[in-house]
Design a protein around this motif. Structure first.
Motif, short mmCIF file in Angstrom:
data_model
loop_
_atom_site.label_atom_id
_atom_site.label_comp_id
_atom_site.label_asym_id
_atom_site.label_seq_id
_atom_site.Cartn_x
_atom_site.Cartn_y
_atom_site.Cartn_z
N GLU A 1 6.75 -0.29 -7.67
CA GLU A 1 5.30 -0.43 -7.77
C GLU A 1 4.68 0.76 -7.35
O GLU A 1 3.42 0.68 -7.79
CB GLU A 1 5.02 -1.68 -6.65
CG GLU A 1 5.68 -2.92 -7.10
CD GLU A 1 5.29 -4.42 -6.12
OE1 GLU A 1 4.73 -3.95 -5.12
OE2 GLU A 1 5.70 -5.29 -6.52
N TRP A 2 5.33 1.69 -6.59
CA TRP A 2 4.59 2.85 -5.94
C TRP A 2 4.24 3.53 -7.19
O TRP A 2 3.40 4.63 -7.04
CB TRP A 2 5.56 3.68 -5.04
CG TRP A 2 6.71 3.94 -5.65
CD1 TRP A 2 7.95 3.35 -5.41
CD2 TRP A 2 7.07 5.16 -6.38
NE1 TRP A 2 9.07 3.90 -6.13
CE2 TRP A 2 8.63 5.31 -6.52
CE3 TRP A 2 6.32 6.22 -6.86
CZ2 TRP A 2 9.33 6.25 -7.38
CZ3 TRP A 2 6.99 7.26 -7.61
CH2 TRP A 2 8.53 7.25 -7.93
N ASN B 1 -0.43 3.92 -9.01
CA ASN B 1 -1.52 3.83 -7.57
C ASN B 1 -2.61 4.87 -8.50
O ASN B 1 -2.83 5.19 -9.54
CB ASN B 1 -0.73 4.67 -6.74
CG ASN B 1 -0.42 6.16 -6.97
OD1 ASN B 1 -1.02 6.98 -7.62
ND2 ASN B 1 0.99 6.51 -6.86
N GLN C 1 5.63 -7.67 -9.15
CA GLN C 1 4.78 -8.70 -8.83
C GLN C 1 3.85 -8.98 -10.07
O GLN C 1 3.06 -9.88 -10.07
CB GLN C 1 3.88 -8.33 -7.78
CG GLN C 1 4.40 -8.25 -6.14
CD GLN C 1 3.52 -7.67 -5.32
OE1 GLN C 1 2.79 -8.59 -4.80
NE2 GLN C 1 3.72 -6.48 -4.42
N ARG D 1 -1.33 -6.57 -6.46
CA ARG D 1 -1.15 -6.23 -4.97
C ARG D 1 -1.71 -7.21 -3.93
O ARG D 1 -2.08 -6.78 -2.93
CB ARG D 1 -1.79 -4.75 -4.84
CG ARG D 1 -1.35 -3.77 -5.99
CD ARG D 1 0.17 -3.15 -5.60
NE ARG D 1 0.64 -2.01 -6.26
CZ ARG D 1 1.26 -2.37 -7.39
NH1 ARG D 1 1.72 -3.78 -7.89
NH2 ARG D 1 1.78 -1.32 -8.10
N THR E 1 -6.10 -7.34 -4.75
CA THR E 1 -6.29 -7.61 -6.20
C THR E 1 -7.17 -8.80 -6.18
O THR E 1 -8.10 -8.65 -6.92
CB THR E 1 -4.90 -7.64 -6.82
OG1 THR E 1 -4.15 -6.37 -6.47
CG2 THR E 1 -5.35 -7.75 -8.32
#
Length: 451
Positions: free
Chosen positions: A272-273, A276, A322, A386, A390
């Motif tokens: 997920e990082w 961004n 996610q 997120r 979100t």
């Protein structure tokens, strides 16, 4: 009722269940049982044996939220109901089962000089899904929606058997099924019109723009001369966004050999990082610079023009485990300040999307009771999920859209409230009498607050 909550109703008996996800991979709801008929004559028995509200037809699962899900209940997987049943070469009228994909139709008929009348941004949707969501494309301003080109359907109904619907027989049920989210029954087959084209090439033009006004000028200027128009938008730019406007027409045969190409496949969900605000900003800057440098006209294959993301298989895994939410709304063009406010909220949130799509809808009357397209500007944006941050952004966007008299697209939604649905589709109760008693969905129960 929250879209995140797992519904507890289980299929009758001890049927084996599986977790089926939508394309956005959010929400991840309770497991369900999937019937997998191979022939249309197996569908009536499935309908007969089901409990009230237990079923939902399911295609390739390319809806982004929960309109294609039926948590804790049952699905009818229609992918094997994918046969071509007839084609009139003199008129281009095609009869096919509902589980065939638009990609398969193109593979079969484009070499013969026929194309889809309307196509969404992916070819990996079924005909049944295209009707149920009344999909639109880059030519809404001149061709309307997919449902405008559907002449006749045959519909499996639990209480009526096989019902044929066209302009003379059961027209109201046809009008309800187009855009009806699969809730009126299971489409056995559909007759719809293909369009004659010279080949698989597009005369395309790329035009960079630096403001919303410039986009509108380009859109109005292009509507009379180009069948297909759409724009990519840098949503980090705020009220005066930069972007790239694409317009095109089917080209005359140019004599080039054409081969469909299959692209890479993402094997797993990315960390997920990776996505961004800094990486997305960098991507948007590079994307704009690259396409601004390529501005001008040229002949391109239909695939990259209509389906740029189809070349990356499982691209939804870019957003991590996610998943993501796509937000697509339409705002009346007269309320341009509201559209600017949306862009400003997104820019200041730091959660901008690198897949921002902007389009001006035409004035075509809705083909179905719950059809989404209507006159105005529509924007579609993908946001990595997120958590609460979100969801709060989505809620703030809803408030602007609702106040402006706009609407949210059910096929892309995973979390709008019943109040937002009411605002988007104030006549939805007139659709309710056409719902098959055996049909329901996670989306429908959420936005109408029923169990």
């Amino acid at each position: 009722m929250s879209g995140q909550s797992a519904e507890r109703k289980q299929p009758a008996g001890s049927l084996p269940t599986e977790q089926i996800l939508s394309w956005g991979r959010y929400p991840q709801l309770a497991r369900c049982y999937a019937h997998k008929p191979a022939w249309n004559d197996q569908v009536p028995a499935i309908l007969k044996d089901a409990a009230p509200g237990a079923l939902l037809p399911h295609g390739l699962g390319r809806s982004y939220g929960d309109s294609c899900l039926n948590a804790g209940r049952e699905l009818i997987d229609c992918r094997r109901l994918n046969r071509i049943l007839g084609f009139d070469e003199s008129t281009g009228m095609l009869r096919c089962e509902s589980g065939i994909s638009l990609a398969d139709i193109l593979d079969t008929f484009l070499p013969k000089g026929w194309f889809l009348p309307v196509t969404p941004g992916t070819s990996f949707v079924t005909v049944g899904g295209a009707i149920a969501n009344d999909v639109h494309g880059k030519n809404h301003h001149c061709a309307g929606t997919f449902g405008d080109h559907v002449h006749r359907i045959a519909l499996h109904r639990s209480n009526d058997g096989l019902v044929v619907c066209d302009s003379e027989n059961n027209p109201d049920l046809l009008h309800a099924t187009i855009g009806g989210l699969g809730l009126t029954g299971v489409i056995a087959w559909a007759d719809f019109q293909l369009k004659r084209v010279a080949g698989p090439w597009i005369d395309a033009e790329t035009v960079p723009f630096q403001s919303l006004k410039t986009f509108l000028d380009l859109s109005h200027e292009s509507n009379d001369h180009f069948e297909y128009t759409v724009a990519w938008l840098d949503c980090f730019a705020g009220k005066n966004p930069r972007g790239v406007f694409y317009r095109g027409n089917h080209a005359a045969e140019v004599g080039k050999e054409f081969h469909t190409k299959r692209g890479p496949k993402l094997p797993f969900a990315l960390p997920e990082w990776i996505l961004n605000r800094y990486s997305v900003k960098a991507f948007n800057t590079a994307y704009y610079a690259f396409h601004a440098a390529k501005k001008g006209a040229g002949v391109v294959p239909y695939g990259p023009f209509f389906y740029p993301l189809d070349s990356i298989r499982q691209w939804n895994l870019l957003y991590g485990r996610q998943g993501f939410l796509q937000y697509q709304c339409v705002v009346p063009e007269a309320n341009l300040e509201a559209f600017e406010e949306l862009l400003d909220l997104i820019a200041h949130s730091g959660m901008g999307s690198f897949l921002g799509v902007l389009k001006q809808f035409g004035s075509a009357a809705p083909a179905g009771i719950l059809s989404f397209p209507r006159p105005g500007l529509t924007i579609a944006l993908d946001f990595a999920m997120r958590g609460e941050r979100t969801l709060k952004l989505m809620q703030s966007l809803d408030e602007v859209v609702q106040e402006s008299g706009g609407a949210i697209y059910p096929a892309k939604d995973a979390r709008m409230s019943s109040a937002m649905f009411e605002a988007s589709f104030p006549h939805w109760r007139s659709f309710v009498p056409y719902i098959d008693p055996k049909m329901s969905s996670s989306f429908w129960r959420r936005v109408t607050e029923t169990e």
